[in-house]
Scaffold this motif. Sequence first.
Motif, PDB file in Angstrom:
ATOM      1  N   SER A  12     -13.004 -53.400 -15.793  1.00  0.00           N
ATOM      2  CA  SER A  12     -12.440 -54.308 -14.792  1.00  0.00           C
ATOM      3  C   SER A  12     -12.650 -53.744 -13.397  1.00  0.00           C
ATOM      4  O   SER A  12     -12.810 -54.492 -12.437  1.00  0.00           O
TER       5      SER A  12
ATOM      6  N   LEU B  69       1.268 -62.008 -15.837  1.00  0.00           N
ATOM      7  CA  LEU B  69       1.207 -62.870 -14.649  1.00  0.00           C
ATOM      8  C   LEU B  69       1.327 -64.335 -15.047  1.00  0.00           C
ATOM      9  O   LEU B  69       1.225 -64.690 -16.215  1.00  0.00           O
TER      10      LEU B  69
ATOM     11  N   ARG C  47     -11.403 -50.357 -20.752  1.00  0.00           N
ATOM     12  CA  ARG C  47     -11.014 -51.610 -20.104  1.00  0.00           C
ATOM     13  C   ARG C  47     -10.830 -51.388 -18.610  1.00  0.00           C
ATOM     14  O   ARG C  47     -11.241 -52.206 -17.788  1.00  0.00           O
ATOM     15  N   PHE C  48     -10.201 -50.282 -18.293  1.00  0.00           N
ATOM     16  CA  PHE C  48      -9.994 -49.943 -16.884  1.00  0.00           C
ATOM     17  C   PHE C  48     -11.349 -49.868 -16.170  1.00  0.00           C
ATOM     18  O   PHE C  48     -11.539 -50.482 -15.115  1.00  0.00           O
TER      19      PHE C  48
ATOM     20  N   GLN D  37      -8.281 -48.119 -23.560  1.00  0.00           N
ATOM     21  CA  GLN D  37      -7.646 -48.379 -22.266  1.00  0.00           C
ATOM     22  C   GLN D  37      -8.517 -47.884 -21.122  1.00  0.00           C
ATOM     23  O   GLN D  37      -8.627 -48.531 -20.086  1.00  0.00           O
TER      24      GLN D  37
ATOM     25  N   HIS E 180      -0.567 -62.868 -21.594  1.00  0.00           N
ATOM     26  CA  HIS E 180      -1.630 -62.022 -21.076  1.00  0.00           C
ATOM     27  C   HIS E 180      -1.028 -60.652 -20.828  1.00  0.00           C
ATOM     28  O   HIS E 180       0.153 -60.552 -20.508  1.00  0.00           O
ATOM     29  N   VAL E 181      -1.822 -59.624 -20.971  1.00  0.00           N
ATOM     30  CA  VAL E 181      -1.308 -58.259 -20.787  1.00  0.00           C
ATOM     31  C   VAL E 181      -0.646 -58.046 -19.445  1.00  0.00           C
ATOM     32  O   VAL E 181       0.258 -57.233 -19.300  1.00  0.00           O
ATOM     33  N   SER E 182      -1.134 -58.775 -18.433  1.00  0.00           N
ATOM     34  CA  SER E 182      -0.627 -58.546 -17.086  1.00  0.00           C
ATOM     35  C   SER E 182       0.770 -59.118 -16.913  1.00  0.00           C
ATOM     36  O   SER E 182       1.491 -58.704 -16.015  1.00  0.00           O
TER      37      SER E 182
ATOM     38  N   ARG F 229       1.956 -66.393 -18.694  1.00  0.00           N
ATOM     39  CA  ARG F 229       0.914 -66.633 -19.691  1.00  0.00           C
ATOM     40  C   ARG F 229       0.941 -65.506 -20.712  1.00  0.00           C
ATOM     41  O   ARG F 229       1.369 -64.401 -20.399  1.00  0.00           O
TER      42      ARG F 229
END
Lengths: 573, 191
Positions: free
Chosen positions: A434, A96, A430-431, A427, A92-94, A90
């Motif tokens: 989450s 995944l 965001r960390f 950053q 998405h930053v990840s 996807r």
Amino acid sequence: MLAKLFKFYGGVKPPSNKTLSNQQPIRPAPLPSRLVVPLHQHIGGTPRPLVQAGDPVLKGQKIGEADGWISAAVHAPTSGTVVEVAMHVRPHVSGLESLCVVIEPDGKDEWITHGPADRAAMSPADICQFLQEHGIVGLGGAGFPTHGKLKATPGVPMAELIINAAECEPYITCDDLLMRERADDVVRGIAVFRDMLQPTQVIIGVEDNKPEAIAAMQKAVEAQGEAFAVVPVPTLYPAGGAKQLIRVLTGKEVPGAMRSTADMGVQVFNVGTAYAAWRAIGHGEPLISRIVTLTGNVRGAGNVEALIGTPMDELLKLAEPNPDTDGIIMGGPMMGFLVPNEHAPIVKTSNCLIAHSERLFPPKAPEMPCIRCGACARACPHELQPFELYWHARAKDFGKTQQYHIFDCIECGCCAYVCPSRIPLVQYFRFAKSEIWAREKEKKAADEAKQRFEFKQFREEREKAEKAEKLAKAAAAQAAKKAAEAAAASEAPATEQPAEAAADPAEAAKKAAIAAAMARAKAQREAAQPKNTDELTPEQAREMAEIEARRQQAGIVPEPADAQPATTETKPE
Amino acid sequence: MDILLAIAIMALGAVVLGAALGFASIKFKVEGDPLVEKIDAILPQTQCGQCGFPGCKPYAEAIAKGEVDINLCPPGGMEGVQRLADLLGREVKPLEAEEKPKQVARIDENTCIGCTLCIQACPVDAIVGAAKQMHTIIAQQCTGCELCLPPCPVECIHMEVIPETLENWKWKYPVVAIQPVAARPSAKEAA
Ligand code: SF4
Ligand code: SF4
Ligand code: SF4
Ligand code: SF4
């Protein structure tokens, strides 16, 4: 026209770089070789797939059914064949994967039968349903399903409907071009929203660096005899943030904790969303394409109308990226991110692809310690104190970050932009966010586990007590019987022994049954993949029957003591 | 006479204040031990007994009494130790055991003989099944305590690491680039 504009706190003025891509008209992107359409493209429930590998689909055919109210349908962007419904990467930053429908186009681009909605015969609820069925979600940012925002909060009169056309992020020009070329449909879409929400006024906020778009919108509004106000707002990042735009246009301050701005009589939609809504209502077209800005380190920057599901690398090729391009940023340079996998598809919220190169975005010099200069706090449009947030997020003191209102932060990046120590502040935020969410989830799971554990203990206690009571009753009965027998004055000695003896063989039989089962299971495990009980060898079947018989004899089967927890499990009291 | 009056006043005061204190102790009675509750809230409630206590609450009680170290709970990880240390003002100690990723148990349904032994072992009732029927584990409710593994006579339960998905993905802690000291000559001068 509005008499007065207001100012929001903070903000920055990064170089806009918009002229790069707003010189050419919108081009249609050619059909890609393959379309990978993620089912989950918006906030809310993941749509359920309606197609399987091998199914033929038509352009505009529904391939994903909305799951719940906060969700929207997904459609096939062109006609062709479904190759697979599988996990694919996807945007998405990840990096995944999530469930996607992969479609191989047949080149005919053949539409499913579709037509405009009969608005006169539709109630507001019907229109909401219609928009959900046509997959309309917010195209500006997070992709909130549009129908979920088309209802005023009960008891709060809708004062302002704001159309967000500020487009404050550098590089991005898709809304600009949309307004220049398709202002009529945009205005019709806004009229739909107006009819649904019945606001006292409608304001279209456009940053004043888009004079052509402003003129086009004014002309379209006049041509259609609407009373919408097209208001140029000063160019200042992030004027396109919902809260900032509300502040600039109405002077109203949105409280940090407020979940929906409808609670204060204001609702904000992106221009692109208004256009998509009109394509659905006026033409019956679901949301299967969007305008994407291709820019950055390319020779032919511009805007294209791309099908949802087009691979990013394939789309960016249309703008002829320079050879030193080393990545793709999705979104703007302030809030976007470098996609980890360039084959990821365009989704409903992909407004811009920027070809990344070190020349254009030089690597940041190493981070230095915070000197508490306060520049970040002066730039933050939410009047937060980023350096305090940073300090606590860095120390993983999340309680403190919440005291400093970390959840009011919109991750606009103004603070990191001005920080002289080049600290990647966003950053850290965001960390922290989450991490806080994950902890809340963990806490909930732990609480549930504790509850279940305590209930199990309580249940075991209760069962023990019940058993003891039963035994006591039986003993009493036994004693009474004995007494009666003694009174009859005959041979009374050993009534107890048989009972004990009976318990012993029962135990032994049970043990034997388990031992036999263990042996059987072991044999099964060793013999490749074990099958179910319907494919037993005659020998095994015989053995089972024997065990069964033995169990019956021992009297385990009529009232299996060890089945009790299972029954209570299925029947919680 | 004066003395008697003074004594009477003091006695009256004692009675009144005593009554007020007694009333307050009943009215504002704290249920349970607040410190134990706070410690228990930090423990992960896996109820696995790896700490050597029959569940998280008993371990919390032992910590509150100061009888044991705070680094005995492997599921809580270093983070749990850190938070306990913060709460109790004790020293952070490295974890006794190895930290493991989060797991859930899974029953190989082909091998399960339906003996119900795992149901009895599961502290949080995360297993459903009945005698001689296939059993299964409700993944959402499994805490990954591994207590169901040993009782299974046919060894059909195994642990699986929970994979990272878009739903449970988290932003990582920003990596701070480490610079060799040689690259910063000024650092030496400053020091
Ligand atoms: S701008 Fe950077 S250096 Fe200045 S106070 Fe904020 S975080 Fe610290
Ligand atoms: S990213 Fe957050 S803290 Fe930084 S300026 Fe924007 S809103 Fe403020
Ligand atoms: S080791 Fe941790 S999770 Fe397991 S019982 Fe002890 S405190 Fe609870
Ligand atoms: S299913 Fe097994 S691992 Fe999961 S909570 Fe129950 S006993 Fe523990």
